[in-house]
Scaffold this motif. Structure first.
Motif, PDB file in Angstrom:
ATOM      1  N   ALA A  49       4.626  -7.717   5.774  1.00 30.99           N
ATOM      2  CA  ALA A  49       5.181  -7.178   4.531  1.00 30.99           C
ATOM      3  C   ALA A  49       4.158  -7.252   3.400  1.00 30.99           C
ATOM      4  N   VAL A  50       3.426  -8.362   3.304  1.00 29.25           N
ATOM      5  CA  VAL A  50       2.391  -8.485   2.274  1.00 29.25           C
ATOM      6  C   VAL A  50       1.264  -7.489   2.522  1.00 29.25           C
ATOM      7  N   THR A  51       0.938  -7.239   3.770  1.00 33.77           N
ATOM      8  CA  THR A  51      -0.092  -6.250   4.090  1.00 33.77           C
ATOM      9  C   THR A  51       0.297  -4.877   3.561  1.00 33.77           C
ATOM     10  N   VAL A  52       1.554  -4.489   3.764  1.00 31.12           N
ATOM     11  CA  VAL A  52       2.006  -3.191   3.261  1.00 31.12           C
ATOM     12  C   VAL A  52       1.969  -3.175   1.733  1.00 31.12           C
ATOM     13  N   ALA A  53       2.343  -4.279   1.094  1.00 27.60           N
ATOM     14  CA  ALA A  53       2.265  -4.351  -0.365  1.00 27.60           C
ATOM     15  C   ALA A  53       0.817  -4.168  -0.834  1.00 27.60           C
ATOM     16  N   LEU A  54      -0.128  -4.791  -0.131  1.00 30.22           N
ATOM     17  CA  LEU A  54      -1.535  -4.634  -0.483  1.00 30.22           C
ATOM     18  C   LEU A  54      -2.005  -3.187  -0.306  1.00 30.22           C
ATOM     19  N   VAL A  55      -1.561  -2.555   0.756  1.00 21.95           N
ATOM     20  CA  VAL A  55      -1.923  -1.151   0.975  1.00 21.95           C
ATOM     21  C   VAL A  55      -1.364  -0.281  -0.149  1.00 21.95           C
ATOM     22  N   ALA A  56      -0.134  -0.538  -0.558  1.00 22.94           N
ATOM     23  CA  ALA A  56       0.458   0.222  -1.667  1.00 22.94           C
ATOM     24  C   ALA A  56      -0.352   0.035  -2.945  1.00 22.94           C
ATOM     25  N   LEU A  57      -0.789  -1.185  -3.208  1.00 25.13           N
ATOM     26  CA  LEU A  57      -1.591  -1.454  -4.405  1.00 25.13           C
ATOM     27  C   LEU A  57      -2.977  -0.815  -4.296  1.00 25.13           C
ATOM     28  N   GLN A  58      -3.542  -0.835  -3.088  1.00 26.86           N
ATOM     29  CA  GLN A  58      -4.842  -0.195  -2.899  1.00 26.86           C
ATOM     30  C   GLN A  58      -4.744   1.311  -3.118  1.00 26.86           C
ATOM     31  N   GLN A  59      -3.629   1.905  -2.677  1.00 25.82           N
ATOM     32  CA  GLN A  59      -3.424   3.335  -2.883  1.00 25.82           C
ATOM     33  C   GLN A  59      -3.287   3.667  -4.370  1.00 25.82           C
ATOM     34  N   ARG A  60      -2.782   2.714  -5.144  1.00 19.73           N
ATOM     35  CA  ARG A  60      -2.679   2.900  -6.595  1.00 19.73           C
ATOM     36  C   ARG A  60      -4.020   2.667  -7.298  1.00 19.73           C
ATOM     37  N   GLY A  61      -4.961   2.057  -6.593  1.00 20.02           N
ATOM     38  CA  GLY A  61      -6.263   1.770  -7.176  1.00 20.02           C
ATOM     39  C   GLY A  61      -6.305   0.509  -8.004  1.00 20.02           C
ATOM     40  N   VAL A  62      -5.390  -0.446  -7.740  1.00 17.91           N
ATOM     41  CA  VAL A  62      -5.359  -1.660  -8.559  1.00 17.91           C
ATOM     42  C   VAL A  62      -5.751  -2.909  -7.772  1.00 17.91           C
ATOM     43  N   ALA A  73      -7.639  -8.299  -7.474  1.00 23.42           N
ATOM     44  CA  ALA A  73      -7.096  -7.292  -8.381  1.00 23.42           C
ATOM     45  C   ALA A  73      -8.230  -6.476  -8.983  1.00 23.42           C
ATOM     46  N   ASP A  74      -7.948  -5.195  -9.267  1.00 17.39           N
ATOM     47  CA  ASP A  74      -8.979  -4.305  -9.807  1.00 17.39           C
ATOM     48  C   ASP A  74      -8.336  -3.299 -10.750  1.00 17.39           C
ATOM     49  N   GLY A  75      -7.518  -3.803 -11.648  1.00 21.24           N
ATOM     50  CA  GLY A  75      -6.838  -2.914 -12.574  1.00 21.24           C
ATOM     51  C   GLY A  75      -5.553  -3.544 -13.073  1.00 21.24           C
ATOM     52  N   LEU A  84       7.666  -7.397  -4.884  1.00 21.47           N
ATOM     53  CA  LEU A  84       6.646  -7.971  -4.008  1.00 21.47           C
ATOM     54  C   LEU A  84       5.260  -7.500  -4.411  1.00 21.47           C
ATOM     55  N   GLN A  85       5.113  -6.216  -4.680  1.00 21.02           N
ATOM     56  CA  GLN A  85       3.811  -5.705  -5.090  1.00 21.02           C
ATOM     57  C   GLN A  85       3.354  -6.342  -6.396  1.00 21.02           C
ATOM     58  N   LEU A  86       4.281  -6.535  -7.324  1.00 16.40           N
ATOM     59  CA  LEU A  86       3.924  -7.162  -8.595  1.00 16.40           C
ATOM     60  C   LEU A  86       3.504  -8.618  -8.375  1.00 16.40           C
ATOM     61  N   ALA A  87       4.240  -9.340  -7.529  1.00 20.27           N
ATOM     62  CA  ALA A  87       3.891 -10.736  -7.245  1.00 20.27           C
ATOM     63  C   ALA A  87       2.523 -10.835  -6.589  1.00 20.27           C
ATOM     64  N   VAL A  88       2.231  -9.920  -5.667  1.00 19.71           N
ATOM     65  CA  VAL A  88       0.933  -9.925  -4.992  1.00 19.71           C
ATOM     66  C   VAL A  88      -0.178  -9.634  -5.992  1.00 19.71           C
ATOM     67  N   HIS A  89       0.019  -8.632  -6.838  1.00 24.13           N
ATOM     68  CA  HIS A  89      -1.035  -8.268  -7.794  1.00 24.13           C
ATOM     69  C   HIS A  89      -1.319  -9.404  -8.772  1.00 24.13           C
ATOM     70  N   VAL A  90      -0.278 -10.012  -9.303  1.00 26.40           N
ATOM     71  CA  VAL A  90      -0.458 -11.119 -10.257  1.00 26.40           C
ATOM     72  C   VAL A  90      -1.176 -12.291  -9.595  1.00 26.40           C
ATOM     73  N   SER A  91      -0.936 -12.480  -8.301  1.00 21.21           N
ATOM     74  CA  SER A  91      -1.541 -13.609  -7.582  1.00 21.21           C
ATOM     75  C   SER A  91      -2.999 -13.378  -7.245  1.00 21.21           C
ATOM     76  N   HIS A 226     -12.198   0.332   6.244  1.00 19.93           N
ATOM     77  CA  HIS A 226     -13.073  -0.554   5.472  1.00 19.93           C
ATOM     78  C   HIS A 226     -12.256  -1.575   4.686  1.00 19.93           C
ATOM     79  N   PHE A 227     -11.192  -1.136   4.051  1.00 18.34           N
ATOM     80  CA  PHE A 227     -10.340  -2.046   3.287  1.00 18.34           C
ATOM     81  C   PHE A 227      -9.719  -3.086   4.223  1.00 18.34           C
ATOM     82  N   ALA A 228      -9.289  -2.653   5.402  1.00 18.04           N
ATOM     83  CA  ALA A 228      -8.645  -3.564   6.343  1.00 18.04           C
ATOM     84  C   ALA A 228      -9.616  -4.620   6.864  1.00 18.04           C
ATOM     85  N   ARG A 229     -10.823  -4.171   7.250  1.00 21.56           N
ATOM     86  CA  ARG A 229     -11.805  -5.111   7.816  1.00 21.56           C
ATOM     87  C   ARG A 229     -12.373  -6.035   6.739  1.00 21.56           C
ATOM     88  N   ASP A 230     -12.841  -5.438   5.641  1.00 26.37           N
ATOM     89  CA  ASP A 230     -13.493  -6.244   4.615  1.00 26.37           C
ATOM     90  C   ASP A 230     -12.499  -7.134   3.866  1.00 26.37           C
TER      91      ASP A 230
END
Length: 259
Positions: A49-62, A73-75, A84-91, A226-230
């Motif tokens: 579930a956290v992986t999907v949240a990270l993918v959603a945030l990466q798609q947003r460019g943040v 975080a990058d934005g 969940l996405q907000l909690a992940v980004h803040v963390s 690249h995002f997944a591996r790195d």
């Protein structure tokens, strides 16, 4: 068999009955839309579930890759409304790998809320009932062992009598392996996998989230290699472990009788 032993067997039977009632699937609530994070939770547990949240945030460019095996975080997260996405980004104020990220208290609370939503939809067995059932199942072999100490078998014991004592323990072992997912949750995954097989080519947009939710590492390597591996998103050994295997996705790692 000593008369005292029947009392312990009866107690074990009552514990089994209570556990079986607690493990019954709940009421299935209608759901018109499918949350990819819930789908990932059903398939692969908290990490998925956290992986999907990270993918959603990466798609947003943040979010982006940090140091090797971490994400940062990058934005700004001003437009993010998903808990969940907000909690992940803040963390992600500092780079983190996915395992420590899943353990961050704020992220864990968001995951607990996501799991509660899944239980309310009838896709998972509720957390409190699940834990109570596991505790009751742990008590069954303890009860039988106590009975054997109080009323041990004698030389006159027939072969059928130990078998009667072993039946509650065998039944408890069978109930222990009932998956956290409900039948409705498993049917949903099967239906979604049939309707959304892994794409043959890389794609973008909302389809990526559902693809990663359903297909895990294979989808990550296809759409976001690249995002997944790195970022260290790939599961160890290429396999996610989920509710169907009674693993740490419950938030109670292993949920063993010794804990």
């Amino acid at each position: 068999m000593p008369d005292e032993m029947w009392w312990f067997i009866g107690t074990a039977g009552a514990l089994l009955t209570a556990a079986a009632l607690l493990l019954r699937p709940g009421t299935i609530a209608p759901h018109d839309t499918v949350d990819p994070q819930i789908v990932a939770l059903l398939r692969g547990g908290r990490r998925a579930a956290v992986t999907v949240a990270l993918v959603a945030l990466q798609q947003r460019g943040v979010v982006t890759n940090g140091r090797k095996g971490t994400v940062r975080a990058d934005g700004w997260a001003t437009a993010i409304r998903d808990p969940l996405q907000l909690a992940v980004h803040v963390s992600l104020r500092r780079p983190l790998g996915i395992r420590p990220l899943v353990a961050v208290p704020r992220v864990r609370r968001a995951l607990d809320a996501l799991r509660k939503r899944s239980a309310e939809a009838g896709l998972l067995r509720p957390d409190s009932r699940w834990r109570a059932a596991r505790a009751l199942l742990c008590a069954v072999p303890v009860t039988i062992a106590a009975g054997l100490l109080v009323a041990p078998m004698t030389a006159s014991t027939t072969p059928a009598q130990p078998a009667v004592s072993a039946l509650p323990v065998a039944a408890a072992a069978a109930l222990w392996f009932i998956p956290r997912q409900t039948p409705a949750g498993r049917r949903l995954l099967v239906a979604l996998r049939g309707a959304h097989p892994l794409e043959a080519h890389r794609t973008a947009g909302p389809r990526v989230l559902l693809s990663v939710a359903l297909h895990g590492d294979a989808a990550l390597l296809l759409h976001l290699p690249h995002f997944a591996r790195d970022g260290g998103l790939l599961a160890d050994g290429g396999q996610d472990t989920g509710f169907s295997e009674n693993t740490a996705s419950s938030g109670n790692p292993g949920a063993t009788c010794g804990l």
